[in-house]
Write an enzyme that holds these catalytic residues in place. Structure first.
Site, PDB file in Angstrom:
ATOM      1  N   ASP A   1       2.178   6.921 -12.601  1.00 16.76           N
ATOM      2  CA  ASP A   1       3.282   7.346 -11.754  1.00 16.76           C
ATOM      3  C   ASP A   1       4.337   6.277 -11.480  1.00 16.76           C
ATOM      4  OD1 ASP A   1       1.675   5.725 -10.190  1.00 16.76           O
ATOM      5  OD2 ASP A   1       1.812   6.987  -8.413  1.00 16.76           O
ATOM      6  N   GLU A   2       4.335   5.222 -12.252  1.00 16.84           N
ATOM      7  CA  GLU A   2       5.257   4.128 -11.952  1.00 16.84           C
ATOM      8  C   GLU A   2       5.666   3.419 -13.235  1.00 16.84           C
ATOM      9  OE1 GLU A   2       5.194   0.289  -8.920  1.00 16.84           O
ATOM     10  OE2 GLU A   2       3.434   1.546  -9.103  1.00 16.84           O
TER      11      GLU A   2
END
Length: 135
Positions: free
Chosen positions: A105-106
């Site tokens: 997610d990053e």
């Protein structure tokens, strides 16, 4: 030339993916968590509504239930999250070939030589639109 790096984090990623997969969860306090029965019962991710009610990542399930009695707990579906993660990376690669991921997610995107404000706005719109079309 000064380098411009965008740090992109998909907020509430697992919970947001669950709401995409099951639209009945939208607008509700949702947590993705481990199994209480197998003693892995902690919150891995929470929706914005659960967050507003005091639920925190890493909180044990019973404690999350106390903060938010109407909470909906769902088990993680990592294969599904991986699909959304790959989709977002594909979108980022439309804007730059310098994408460095960190987890599902990053990531960081080097957009040097471009207007970071325009890139940020365009990435947000494209990502949101594409996510809605994922089966």
């Amino acid at each position: 030339m000064e380098r411009v790096i965008l740090h992109i984090v998909l907020n509430c990623f697992y919970a947001s993916a669950e709401m995409m997969l099951n639209p009945a969860l939208r607008g509700k306090a949702v947590v993705v968590c481990g199994s209480t029965q197998s003693r892995h019962g902690i919150v891995l991710a929470k929706s914005e509504l659960a967050k507003k009610r005091g639920v925190k990542t890493g909180m044990v399930n019973w404690e999350a239930s106390q903060c938010c009695p109407d909470i909906i707990m769902v088990p993680p579906q990592y294969d599904e999250y991986l699909k959304y993660s790959k989709l977002t990376r594909t979108i980022y690669e439309r804007y730059t070939d310098q994408v460095e991921g960190y987890g599902m997610d990053e990531c960081w995107c080097d957009v040097s030589g471009r207007s970071p404000e325009k890139q940020d706005s365009s990435l947000r719109q494209t990502t949101a639109g594409q996510a809605k079309s994922v089966p």
